[in-house]
Design an enzyme around this catalytic site. Sequence first.
Site, PDB file in Angstrom:
ATOM      1  CE1 TYR A 113      -3.993   2.110   0.136  1.00 30.95           C
ATOM      2  CE2 TYR A 113      -2.719   3.442   1.271  1.00 30.95           C
ATOM      3  CZ  TYR A 113      -3.746   3.238   0.826  1.00 30.95           C
ATOM      4  OH  TYR A 113      -4.419   4.508   0.394  1.00 30.95           O
ATOM      5  CB  ALA A 114       4.118   2.240   1.864  1.00 26.04           C
ATOM      6  CB  SER A 124       9.461  11.956  -3.230  1.00 26.80           C
ATOM      7  OG  SER A 124       8.433  13.030  -3.228  1.00 26.80           O
ATOM      8  CG  HIS A 126       6.121  16.119  -2.984  1.00 27.29           C
ATOM      9  ND1 HIS A 126       5.490  17.382  -3.009  1.00 27.29           N
ATOM     10  CD2 HIS A 126       5.291  15.067  -3.214  1.00 27.29           C
ATOM     11  CE1 HIS A 126       4.168  17.004  -3.370  1.00 27.29           C
ATOM     12  NE2 HIS A 126       4.183  15.781  -3.409  1.00 27.29           N
ATOM     13  CG  ASP A 133       0.714  16.488  -2.805  1.00 22.05           C
ATOM     14  OD1 ASP A 133       1.099  16.233  -4.088  1.00 22.05           O
ATOM     15  OD2 ASP A 133       1.305  15.799  -1.736  1.00 22.05           O
ATOM     16  CD  GLU A 179      -0.334  10.917  -5.182  1.00 13.72           C
ATOM     17  OE1 GLU A 179      -0.018  11.798  -5.637  1.00 13.72           O
ATOM     18  OE2 GLU A 179       0.153   9.642  -4.451  1.00 13.72           O
ATOM     19  CG  HIS A 182       1.569  14.584  -7.186  1.00 11.30           C
ATOM     20  ND1 HIS A 182       2.471  14.768  -6.070  1.00 11.30           N
ATOM     21  CD2 HIS A 182       2.217  14.755  -8.234  1.00 11.30           C
ATOM     22  CE1 HIS A 182       3.592  14.544  -6.659  1.00 11.30           C
ATOM     23  NE2 HIS A 182       3.675  14.753  -7.820  1.00 11.30           N
TER      24      HIS A 182
HETATM   25 ZN   LIG Z   1       2.366  14.854  -4.230  1.00  7.45          ZN
END
Ligand SMILES: [Zn+2]
Length: 210
Positions: A113-114, A124, A126, A133, A179, A182
């Site tokens: 799930y992670a 990432s 980010h 986000d 998402e 994002h």
């Molecule tokens: Zn994000």
Amino acid sequence: MEKIIYILLLLILENGNFYKDIKTIYDPTTYDFLVNKNIKLNNDYIPNDLELISTNYACENKYLRKEAKEAFEKLSKDAKNLGFNIIAVSTFRSYDYQEKLYNNYVKEKGLYYADMASARAGHSEHQTGLAVDVSDSTLDYDNFEDTKEFTWIKDNAYKYGFILRYPKAKFDITGYKYEPWHYRYVGVDVATYIYENDITLEEYEKLKNG
Ligand SMILES: [Zn+2]
């Protein structure tokens, strides 16, 4: 239905090429470079042109790279003039911070799930300082898809250089579940191409590199 999708995603995660043959980027020089489960940033990478986003458009202490920050503020301002509240909730995240986030996910939800929902440290978007986000004023990601803000941003983000980075039904390519919140800054030309052709950044890079 949800359960079938979940099992399908698990199979793809387990059998795909994600987190194998990993390449490292040390010093990105464009805005459209890929960071994903096969391409990571150097652990120490912190963009040198991070700027603080005005709290008119973001939660406190949110930073993006200069060009992305200016584009996001313009997007959020234009949205506000049309009656939509689009707030940056999560922006630049360091390697160390991402490591903590991901490890917490694994602890709480388990490894698979992670990996559907969160990036391992270095992987990432980010960390690029080019990803944001967003949420409406409720600051609740989970319901963002159902907001009027989402209806607007999904068809307008490209005009400001942002793409919806993890679209629905592109899991096998991106390695992430859908998402709606994002967005990734790639510049207006690339974002427009990606939007008009309904492709992911992975597919764009493949086309670009032949
Ligand atoms: Zn994000």
